[in-house]
Design an enzyme around this catalytic site. Structure first.
Site, PDB file in Angstrom:
ATOM      1  N   THR A 186       0.817  -1.223   0.000  1.00 54.43           N
ATOM      2  CA  THR A 186       0.000   0.000   0.000  1.00 54.43           C
ATOM      3  C   THR A 186       0.844   1.263   0.000  1.00 54.43           C
ATOM      4  O   THR A 186       0.488   2.267  -0.630  1.00 54.43           O
ATOM      5  CB  THR A 186      -0.931  -0.016   1.235  1.00 54.43           C
ATOM      6  OG1 THR A 186      -1.886  -1.061   1.053  1.00 54.43           O
ATOM      7  CG2 THR A 186      -1.656   1.293   1.425  1.00 54.43           C
TER       8      THR A 186
ATOM      9  N   THR B 113       1.525  -4.275   4.346  1.00 57.70           N
ATOM     10  CA  THR B 113       1.351  -4.604   5.760  1.00 57.70           C
ATOM     11  C   THR B 113       0.647  -5.945   5.969  1.00 57.70           C
ATOM     12  O   THR B 113       0.708  -6.504   7.060  1.00 57.70           O
ATOM     13  CB  THR B 113       0.541  -3.510   6.479  1.00 57.70           C
ATOM     14  OG1 THR B 113      -0.757  -3.431   5.886  1.00 57.70           O
ATOM     15  CG2 THR B 113       1.232  -2.170   6.428  1.00 57.70           C
ATOM     16  N   ASP B 114      -0.018  -6.444   4.912  1.00 61.40           N
ATOM     17  CA  ASP B 114      -0.779  -7.686   5.083  1.00 61.40           C
ATOM     18  C   ASP B 114       0.078  -8.836   5.599  1.00 61.40           C
ATOM     19  O   ASP B 114      -0.421  -9.709   6.317  1.00 61.40           O
ATOM     20  CB  ASP B 114      -1.416  -8.105   3.746  1.00 61.40           C
ATOM     21  CG  ASP B 114      -2.603  -7.222   3.374  1.00 61.40           C
ATOM     22  OD1 ASP B 114      -2.997  -6.372   4.190  1.00 61.40           O
ATOM     23  OD2 ASP B 114      -3.128  -7.389   2.255  1.00 61.40           O
TER      24      ASP B 114
END
Ligand code: ASP
Length: 360
Positions: A20, A96-97
């Site tokens: 992201t 970040t996942d």
């Protein structure tokens, strides 16, 4: 000795993997990884004023969901190379996942004393209040800081510094998504300075993966009235398995025979599906209890979160560790054995030494 003992400004290498933090949309549709590491660095206000020298590497441009063990292993090697060449620290920007998993794998593979810091963003650059630039600045300041040395891999978001081995993503959208539920953060970045409130008590690293080794490690979360059918199918396709059990490590009784058979064939690690706290070893005695399952050959994960236990088990299988060493390593990483039980040299006594062979 590290080159950071010199008086020249610290040099930090920023390695971009996508996520992201690097996503935009060219046509008003959904955002996708598009920005280079240089573009991320250029968007950070106040970075030039820190005096930190920045180098960038575009390594991958993917969502966190599509990173692989191979990517992170290659990244760990690239990181070692830039640190050997004198960088003060490395920052990895990624989705970040999967940070809680990739950062732990990096932690297991990172033997150098310099900081290796992973960061990302919860709000993409097209949104008001995008957090990427602030997170990147804090991560760079941490990577350049002598206070962050000897801590393995760190995760820095929202000005908090977390140990890779403890941090988890606890919210799908919040800017304060990253927490270390069992320990809290190690420190903070405040007014541009890295303030460590506590430090990791010891570091644990694994031997390098064998090049042609492809292990498959499954994760099965037990649920109310679970039955063995799914487990039977999964068990046939994996080299190792993590069970995320109820509470302190419990499963429904109908799963016990399947798990016993699996544990006789492959390593089966028993973790807790709760988001904090350890598995126990000898409190409950019913069929499917933690004590029953450990007697049947399952390996206790202790304080290790199921996602982290899966990363560790994969790293151990990829290094072709012996079964007894796998059991000892998981229990030690989970805090159930003294760190001296760790089967391989740890970074404090192994810095700059050749990689230990898993057969040694
Ligand atoms: N939501 C994710 C992120 O924060 C997307 C990804 O992991 O690539 O970066």
């Amino acid at each position: 000795m590290s080159s950071t003992a010199t008086t020249s400004p610290p040099r930090v290498v920023v390695i971009g993997l996508g996520g992201t933090i690097a996503m935009t949309s060219s046509n008003g549709g959904g955002v996708m990884p598009a920005l280079s590491a240089q573009q991320l660095v250029d968007a950070v206000p106040g970075l030039v004023a820190t005096g930190i020298q920045i180098e960038v590497v575009d390594f991958r441009r993917r969502p966190g969901a599509s990173l692989t063990f191979g990517d992170i292993t290659e990244l760990a090697n690239a990181t070692t190379n830039v640190l050997v060449q004198g960088a003060a620290g490395v920052v990895v920007t990624q989705g970040t996942d999967t940070i809680e998993e990739t950062a732990y794998l990096l932690d297991l593979l990172h033997r150098r004393p310099e900081p290796l810091v992973v960061t990302g963003a919860m709000r993409n650059p097209t949104l008001a209040g995008a957090d990427g630039p602030a997170n990147l600045l804090a991560a760079i300041q941490t990577a350049a800081s002598p206070a962050a040395r000897e801590q393995g891999c760190l995760v820095v978001l929202a000005d908090e510094i977390h140990a890779a081995r403890w941090v988890t993503k606890t919210h799908s959208t919040s800017g304060a998504a990253f927490r270390s539920p069992d320990t809290g953060p190690l420190g903070y970045v405040l007014e541009g300075a890295t303030r460590m409130l506590t430090r990791v008590p010891y570091r644990l690293t694994v031997p390098a993966p064998r090049p042609a080794e492809h292990a498959t490690v499954g994760l099965h979360t037990v649920t109310l009235d679970d039955n063995p059918a799914l487990l039977d199918v999964i068990g046939a396709h994996v080299d190792g398995l993590v069970i995320a059990g109820f509470g302190v490590g419990h499963v429904p009784e109908p799963l016990v025979n399947t798990l016993t058979a699996l544990a006789g064939r492959i390593p089966v690690v028993l973790a807790s599906r709760t988001s904090a706290g350890p598995t126990l070893t000898h409190t409950y005695g019913f069929p499917g209890s933690e004590q029953d399952l450990l007697n049947r050959g399952l390996i206790p994960a202790g304080w290790l979160h199921p996602y982290k236990a899966r990363i560790l088990l994969h790293a151990l299988l990829a290094a072709k560790a012996k079964p007894q060493d796998i059991a000892t390593a998981v229990a030690t990483a989970g805090g159930l054995s003294e760190p001296t039980a760790w089967p391989w040299p740890t970074p404090t006594n192994a810095d700059n030494q050749p990689e230990a062979s898993p057969d040694a």
